[in-house]
Design a protein around this motif. Structure first.
Motif, PDB file in Angstrom:
ATOM      1  N   SER A  27      16.088  52.783  18.269  1.00 14.80           N
ATOM      2  CA  SER A  27      14.882  52.205  18.860  1.00 14.80           C
ATOM      3  C   SER A  27      15.229  51.336  20.055  1.00 14.80           C
ATOM      4  O   SER A  27      14.523  51.321  21.062  1.00 14.80           O
TER       5      SER A  27
ATOM      6  N   ARG B 218       5.777  49.292  14.589  1.00 14.26           N
ATOM      7  CA  ARG B 218       5.615  50.649  15.099  1.00 14.26           C
ATOM      8  C   ARG B 218       4.274  51.263  14.680  1.00 14.26           C
ATOM      9  O   ARG B 218       4.217  52.262  13.953  1.00 14.26           O
TER      10      ARG B 218
ATOM     11  N   VAL C 221       1.244  53.625  14.788  1.00 12.59           N
ATOM     12  CA  VAL C 221       1.118  54.965  15.359  1.00 12.59           C
ATOM     13  C   VAL C 221      -0.294  55.532  15.262  1.00 12.59           C
ATOM     14  O   VAL C 221      -0.554  56.622  15.768  1.00 12.59           O
TER      15      VAL C 221
ATOM     16  N   GLU D 110       1.296  52.143  10.118  1.00 18.05           N
ATOM     17  CA  GLU D 110       2.656  51.861  10.551  1.00 18.05           C
ATOM     18  C   GLU D 110       3.557  53.024  10.133  1.00 18.05           C
ATOM     19  O   GLU D 110       3.460  53.521   9.011  1.00 18.05           O
ATOM     20  N   GLN D 111       4.429  53.413  11.017  1.00 19.69           N
ATOM     21  CA  GLN D 111       5.251  54.597  10.819  1.00 19.69           C
ATOM     22  C   GLN D 111       6.098  54.530   9.545  1.00 19.69           C
ATOM     23  O   GLN D 111       6.393  55.552   8.929  1.00 19.69           O
TER      24      GLN D 111
ATOM     25  N   ASN E 279      13.139  59.266  14.691  1.00 19.25           N
ATOM     26  CA  ASN E 279      12.103  58.724  15.562  1.00 19.25           C
ATOM     27  C   ASN E 279      10.768  59.440  15.418  1.00 19.25           C
ATOM     28  O   ASN E 279       9.719  58.887  15.741  1.00 19.25           O
TER      29      ASN E 279
ATOM     30  N   SER F  99       1.941  54.245  21.919  1.00 20.04           N
ATOM     31  CA  SER F  99       2.156  55.286  20.921  1.00 20.04           C
ATOM     32  C   SER F  99       0.890  56.058  20.594  1.00 20.04           C
ATOM     33  O   SER F  99       0.962  57.223  20.192  1.00 20.04           O
TER      34      SER F  99
ATOM     35  N   PHE G 206       4.049  49.860  20.904  1.00 18.91           N
ATOM     36  CA  PHE G 206       5.287  49.627  20.169  1.00 18.91           C
ATOM     37  C   PHE G 206       5.875  48.254  20.469  1.00 18.91           C
ATOM     38  O   PHE G 206       7.028  47.979  20.133  1.00 18.91           O
TER      39      PHE G 206
END
Length: 400
Positions: A12, A55, A57, A73-74, A105, A374, A389
């Motif tokens: 990242s 993160r 998304v 959130e991822q 990722n 994102s 992000f």
């Protein structure tokens, strides 16, 4: 996902370095082919200054009139909070982090969709990557019977799953269309250049936008095939779930709130990014084409039967990875009404595409953000939000 087309092994931190280098090298006044120049009257501001996310998304509203927002959130967590700029806390709605594989990722919890009748049945759907082996899972959960801000973690019902040959190009968006069917964005399986030729292979779920009926069951599945899906009932071995195909990594699609038109950004290989209006049965060209340009072969490719993008743009100006957005139908930015708002993750640039003349769309640069974009989302009033992000949710506003 826009950032997520970079190789799995990149950290990242390294991705952020790429982002800032690209911003430094990118000419502020140039952009996609046909860019109408910088419009300096807009800025991005933090929509909820007291809230932060890891993160984020996806951002969704439940369609139940509650004025709540849900952020994905991822890592596998969905948070809920009141749609109020002064909100100071959020509640964990669902935590499936122990089920989610997000070491890559482009893996993780990538999409959330509320059933059109969520207010009555409490159903919502998620798209996430699981491990051993890597597989995409689309499943249904239900809200808790005694707390509208908590999901029942034991209510999961599997809807659809399929293996991922590589760790990138997972797509991940799920959304209900105006027809009441669930649409699912699926990348081409990953690696580079589509080595398995999935984009043009209608016998696989990879490289497509799928459409299924989750209110009915057939053939032993927890869904049925809409009768007007392009390959419904075919005898050629084509997957009947396919709605449109020939896509590389359709990262974020949306329906125009006024007319139901389906828009997506499709992340390019190494030269062009594209925006498509997706129609039933359409073939969007990958990996024969990348944007409006031949990819395999690099020249003289057969374009017959292919749907070309509404617009594509070169990566040569520091724009590297498209993030699909929304046709703006919100109440506050009247000058953007009816324009498609989208961005590039790496450069941070945000554009407005005027497609009132579809044969000659006009693309205008609104601004360049200093964070990786994102995703976009809308609230119950169709106001537009931006997932960054940098851990924040942002919104566009006109400069005073």
């Amino acid at each position: 996902m826009s950032i997520l087309k970079y190789p799995l092994h990149l950290s990242s931190a390294f991705l952020l370095i790429i982002f800032f280098i690209a911003c430094a090298e990118s000419d502020e006044s140039t952009g996609p082919d046909g860019d109408n120049g910088q419009n300096g009257s807009y800025q991005v501001v933090e929509a909820f200054p007291e809230l932060s996310f890891a993160r984020p998304v996806d951002l969704q509203h439940p369609g139940d009139g509650s004025n709540r927002l849900f952020v994905v959130e991822q890592r596998g967590v969905i948070s809920v909070f009141e749609n109020d700029a002064s909100v100071s806390s959020k509640t964990t709605f669902l935590d499936i982090e122990d089920q989610v594989e997000d070491r890559g990722n482009e893996e993780g919890l990538l999409g959330l969709a509320f059933h059109p009748d969520f207010a009555n049945n409490g159903y919502f759907y998620v798209n996430y990557t699981a491990s051993n082996p890597d597989v995409t899972i689309v499943s249904r959960f239900q809200v808790s019977s005694d707390n509208p801000n908590e999901a029942d973690p034991n209510s999961e019902v599997g809807i659809l799953s399929f293996s991922q040959p590589y760790s990138n190009h997972n797509g991940g968006q799920v959304s209900f269309g105006p027809d009441g069917y669930l649409y699912i964005a699926v990348g081409d399986g990953g690696s580079g250049g589509d080595p398995q030729e999935n984009g043009q292979n209608r016998s696989t779920l990879l490289g497509n936008i799928l459409r299924i009926d989750v209110d009915n069951q057939s053939d032993g599945n927890n869904y049925a095939i809409p009768s007007d899906n392009p390959f419904a009932g075919n005898d050629q071995g084509y997957r009947e779930e396919i709605y449109a195909y020939g896509l590389r990594n359709p990262w974020r699609f949306s329906f125009d709130a006024n007319n139901g038109q389906l828009w997506t950004g499709d992340v390019g290989q190494n030269a062009y990014e594209e925006i498509d209006v997706v129609e039933n049965g359409g073939n969007y060209g990958w990996n024969t084409m990348e944007g409006n340009h031949c990819f395999d072969p690099s020249s003289g490719c057969d374009q017959s039967g292919l749907e070309l993008p509404i617009i594509d743009y070169s990566q040569s100006n520091g724009d590297r990875s498209v993030t699909g957005g929304f046709v703006y139908r919100g109440p506050t930015l009247s000058e953007l009404e009816g324009m498609y708002i989208y961005a590039d993750y790496v450069s941070g640039r945000i554009w407005a595409l005027d497609f009132s003349d579809m044969g000659n769309p006009v693309n205008s640069l609104l601004l360049r953000a200093d964070f990786g974009i994102s995703s976009f989302g809308v609230d119950q009033d169709n106001e537009l939000y931006i997932c960054g992000f940098d851990g924040k949710i942002h919104k566009l506003e006109q400069e005073s």
